[in-house]
Design a protein around this motif. Structure first.
Motif, PDB file in Angstrom:
ATOM      1  N   ASN A 352       0.751  -1.535  -0.233  1.00 48.86           N
ATOM      2  CA  ASN A 352      -0.592  -0.120  -0.085  1.00 48.86           C
ATOM      3  C   ASN A 352       0.643   1.400  -0.088  1.00 48.86           C
ATOM      4  O   ASN A 352       0.723   2.761  -0.693  1.00 48.86           O
ATOM      5  CB  ASN A 352      -1.041   0.123   1.400  1.00 48.86           C
ATOM      6  N   LYS A 355       2.455   1.855  -3.082  1.00 52.90           N
ATOM      7  CA  LYS A 355       1.591   2.045  -4.271  1.00 52.90           C
ATOM      8  C   LYS A 355       1.006   3.416  -3.813  1.00 52.90           C
ATOM      9  O   LYS A 355       0.530   4.061  -5.038  1.00 52.90           O
ATOM     10  CB  LYS A 355       0.098   0.718  -4.112  1.00 52.90           C
ATOM     11  N   GLY A 414      -7.378  -5.195   1.400  1.00 50.21           N
ATOM     12  CA  GLY A 414      -5.934  -5.014   1.740  1.00 50.21           C
ATOM     13  C   GLY A 414      -5.839  -4.572   3.121  1.00 50.21           C
ATOM     14  O   GLY A 414      -5.416  -5.727   4.118  1.00 50.21           O
TER      15      GLY A 414
END
Ligand SMILES: Nc1ncnc2c1ncn2[C@@H]1O[C@H](COP(=O)(O)OP(=O)(O)O)[C@@H](O)[C@H]1O
Ligand SMILES: [Mg+2]
Length: 454
Positions: A352, A355, A414
């Motif tokens: 994450n 990203k 997630g």
């Protein structure tokens, strides 16, 4: 049904406790009233009826003395001796002192009417005594005898009888109140013994109800635990079926695509491979999420090792995001969580961070820290990314939550997966963030003792 039994048993326990409390309040109020009435009777006897009897008896004695004194005065006058008035004055003084002491006390109902004849007769008696003495002083013995017989003695007797009636009345008050005190005391002890017995009974009933409620609740907890285990098993099965039923055809599809690529049909390949990849990662996310709710695998993992592995695994991603990852402040502590579960947690958080960091210009840095305190291990992942909007600190951990305007791909599973894994291991998750200034996601897990050295 079991839940209903639990609710009704708690209801019964609550009702019994309330009843017991109300009962004891009422009983206490009753006992307090009873003991107050004993106190009132005692006070009345010692401060009114008793002293009344004492004072009236003194009045009576003085009256008797004066009557006898008149007789003696007559005899000594007859023998030619002078009359000694001081003797009468003393008795008269005592009589009035006792009478006013009596009058200072309160009257019982009906007592005042009885008192009136005393007042009248003592008055006339005193006047008759005085007249008799004057006659004796003058030597008028005959007239003095007549006055004595017709006035002094009869009035004295009447006053004495009236006094006796009031004394009897006060003694009757004493007797009545003593009787009342005895019966109140008897009621009191009967009631308090009864109360003791009742208290024991109520305590037994409460113990019984409590133990029943506890039994029902432990049964309910056991049922809940079994249900959760069953559900976890079902989830595992469900995840397995998805893996089998969806991943296999998808695998076959990927192979076909490979053939298409080898035939140099780049256009068809790139048109088809993108959705296939996306579907593949969606199924992976769904699988991870489903499995995260399953029974946690027991185990121990070293946080430093897992972090190093995750960094190595996502090295290319970090490079293309032009981000440095610093894990130097990550201590090699052990957590009570299986290695697979911890790897999933760390890779999800790091993935994450990498990203979303690209959405922000400026320095791109991720710092991972870990350390143990008081039996808990805290892992922090701080990034210089875009941060999350205020008020979404909890929602980001909900399944399918995705940040508005997020250009990066993903299905919003997630962080929900991270939370479920961490909670199943007995830990907690959270985030501190300021929009535009990066975020720090943190995980707290129970520490595990270091493995025994050989
Ligand atoms: N490091 C991060 N920086 C900024 N936002 C984040 C970060 N991690 C997660 N988020 C926000 O939380 C949302 C949920 O994350 P996640 O559950 O991993 O779903 P996904 O990654 O599939 O979007 C993301 O869409 C994003 O808005
Ligand atoms: Mg994600």
């Amino acid at each position: 049904m079991a839940g209903f039994a639990g609710t009704s048993s708690i209801g019964r326990l609550f009702a019994a406790t309330t009843l017991a409390v109300v009962m004891f309040i009422i009983a206490n109020a009753y006992l307090a009233r009873e003991s107050r009435s004993i106190e009132r009777f005692g006070e009345s006897v010692s401060e009114n009826a008793g002293p009344s009897v004492v004072q009236l008896t003194a009045v009576h004695a003085a009256l008797q003395n004066m009557t006898a004194g008149v007789g003696l005065a007559f005899n000594s006058a007859a023998e030619g001796h002078p009359i000694d008035r001081s003797f009468f004055a003393e008795d008269d003084g005592r009589l009035h002192a006792a009478l006013s002491a009596y009058l200072a006390l309160p009257f019982y109902p009906g007592e005042q009417a009885l008192y009136r004849p005393i007042d009248e007769n003592i008055d006339t008696f005193e006047r008759a005594v005085d007249r008799t003495l004057v006659l004796l002083e003058r030597g008028a013995l005959k007239d003095a005898r007549t006055t004595m017989r017709s006035e002094t003695i009869p009035f004295g007797l009447r006053a004495s009888a009236a006094l006796k009636r009031v004394i009897d009345f006060d003694v009757a008050q004493i007797t009545r109140m003593s009787g009342e005190m005895i019966s109140v005391r008897r009621r009191f002890s009967f009631f308090s013994y009864g109360l003791d017995v009742l208290a024991v009974l109520v305590a037994l009933v409460l113990i019984l109800l409590t133990s029943r409620a506890l039994t029902i609740y432990s049964r309910l907890a056991e049922e809940r635990r079994l249900r959760a285990e069953r559900r976890a098993g079902e989830l595992e099965q469900f995840a397995g079926r998805i893996a089998h039923d969806l991943k296999n055809p998808l695998g076959a599809l990927s192979l076909r695509l490979e053939v298409v690529r080898r035939r140099h049909d780049e256009e068809t390949f790139s048109r088809l491979s993108q959705p296939v990849q996306s579907m593949n990662s969606m199924i992976d996310d769904l699988l991870d999420f489903a499995l995260s709710g399953a029974r946690p695998q027991p185990g121990t993992a070293n946080i430093r090792e897992v972090v190093d592995e995750a960094i190595a695994m996502l090295r290319e991603e970090a490079a293309s995001a032009e981000t440095t990852v610093d894990a130097s402040a990550c201590e090699p502590v052990n957590v009570a969580c299986s290695r697979g579960a911890l790897t999933s947690v760390i890779t999800n958080l790091l993935h994450n961070a990498l990203k979303f960091i690209v959405e922000k210009s400026g320095e791109r840095k991720i710092t991972i820290r870990a350390g143990e305190r008081g039996g808990r291990v805290r892992v922090e992942m701080e990034d210089t990314g875009p941060g999350i909007p205020p008020g979404t600190e909890r929602s980001v951990f909900e399944p399918f939550f995705r940040g508005a305007g997020s250009k990066a791909g993903g299905f919003g599973l997630g962080l929900a997966t991270v939370r479920r894994i961490v909670e199943a291991c007995g830990g907690s998750v959270g985030v501190e963030s300021r929009l535009g200034q990066g975020s720090t996601f943190f995980v707290e897990l129970p520490a595990a003792p270091p493995p025994a050295s050989e």
